[in-house]
Structures are given as C-alpha cells and as structure tokens.
Design a protein around this motif. Structure first.
Motif, PDB file in Angstrom:
ATOM      1  N   ARG A  69      57.502  20.861  12.582  1.00  0.00           N
ATOM      2  CA  ARG A  69      56.585  21.070  13.718  1.00  0.00           C
ATOM      3  C   ARG A  69      55.515  19.998  13.830  1.00  0.00           C
ATOM      4  N   SER A  70      54.871  19.664  12.726  1.00  0.00           N
ATOM      5  CA  SER A  70      53.801  18.667  12.815  1.00  0.00           C
ATOM      6  C   SER A  70      54.353  17.286  13.165  1.00  0.00           C
ATOM      7  N   PHE A  71      55.532  16.939  12.638  1.00  0.00           N
ATOM      8  CA  PHE A  71      56.111  15.643  12.972  1.00  0.00           C
ATOM      9  C   PHE A  71      56.576  15.614  14.417  1.00  0.00           C
ATOM     10  N   ASN A  72      57.068  16.731  14.932  1.00  0.00           N
ATOM     11  CA  ASN A  72      57.480  16.812  16.330  1.00  0.00           C
ATOM     12  C   ASN A  72      56.301  16.468  17.238  1.00  0.00           C
ATOM     13  N   SER A  73      55.128  17.018  16.953  1.00  0.00           N
ATOM     14  CA  SER A  73      53.917  16.719  17.732  1.00  0.00           C
ATOM     15  C   SER A  73      53.537  15.248  17.592  1.00  0.00           C
ATOM     16  N   TYR A  74      53.609  14.742  16.370  1.00  0.00           N
ATOM     17  CA  TYR A  74      53.248  13.348  16.088  1.00  0.00           C
ATOM     18  C   TYR A  74      54.140  12.373  16.859  1.00  0.00           C
ATOM     19  N   ILE A  75      55.436  12.589  16.796  1.00  0.00           N
ATOM     20  CA  ILE A  75      56.381  11.641  17.405  1.00  0.00           C
ATOM     21  C   ILE A  75      56.292  11.675  18.920  1.00  0.00           C
ATOM     22  N   LYS A  76      56.038  12.836  19.506  1.00  0.00           N
ATOM     23  CA  LYS A  76      55.885  12.925  20.955  1.00  0.00           C
ATOM     24  C   LYS A  76      54.627  12.201  21.423  1.00  0.00           C
ATOM     25  N   LYS A  77      53.591  12.220  20.601  1.00  0.00           N
ATOM     26  CA  LYS A  77      52.346  11.538  20.934  1.00  0.00           C
ATOM     27  C   LYS A  77      52.565  10.023  21.059  1.00  0.00           C
ATOM     28  N   TYR A  78      53.469   9.497  20.245  1.00  0.00           N
ATOM     29  CA  TYR A  78      53.746   8.054  20.281  1.00  0.00           C
ATOM     30  C   TYR A  78      54.832   7.680  21.281  1.00  0.00           C
TER      31      TYR A  78
END
Length: 89
Positions: A33-42
């Motif tokens: 979940r946290s990486f999903n948010s991170y990668i979408k931000k970039y």
C-alpha cells in the motif's frame, strides 16, 4: 544504486538501454500500500499490481531503477517475464 537489489539479468539489460527507454520490471516491496502511493506520486506506469506478493510490474528507465534500488522499502527488482500455465491435455 544498490546492485544487490537488482537481478543480474536486469543489470545486463539496462546497460543497453538509452536514457529514456523503459523496460518492464517486477518490483518487490516491503509494504504494497505505501509503495503504491509512492509510485503513483512519481507518475510511473504501473502495469499490474500483485498485492499477495507485495509486488508491482512497472515500466522503468535505467535512472528510475537506480533510484528505486536505493529505497529501503524495496526488496528486489527483476526483469518481468511471461509465465504460462501448462496443462495435460
């Protein structure tokens, strides 16, 4: 770049990539979940998510692979490959 987090076959493949060319990679994370948010931000293009193994299939450039390999939340990055189910017919 943390070379121990990058698959040897992927390392060979990215040496041939140009600056903006992308390759589909399988990225294994500690927290889906946290990486999903991170990668979408970039703005990276997530091809497919695999929450049951905390992984994503993502199109990445050489620079992006290097950047992600330095994150503590990344376990491993490898080249994607096709998998087929074999059936006895």
């Amino acid at each position: 770049m943390r070379i121990n987090k990058i698959d040897e076959r992927l390392s060979e493949m990215i040496t041939a990539l140009g600056g903006f060319e992308k390759i589909e990679c399988l990225v294994r994370t500690l927290n889906y979940r946290s990486f999903n948010s991170y990668i979408k931000k970039y703005g990276e293009r997530i091809v497919k998510g695999y929450p049951f193994i905390n992984s994503f299939s993502i199109e990445l450039s050489k620079k992006e692979i290097s950047r992600l390999s330095n994150l503590d939340s990344i376990v491993y990055i490898s080249a994607s490959s096709n998998v087929f189910a074999l059936m006895n017919v």
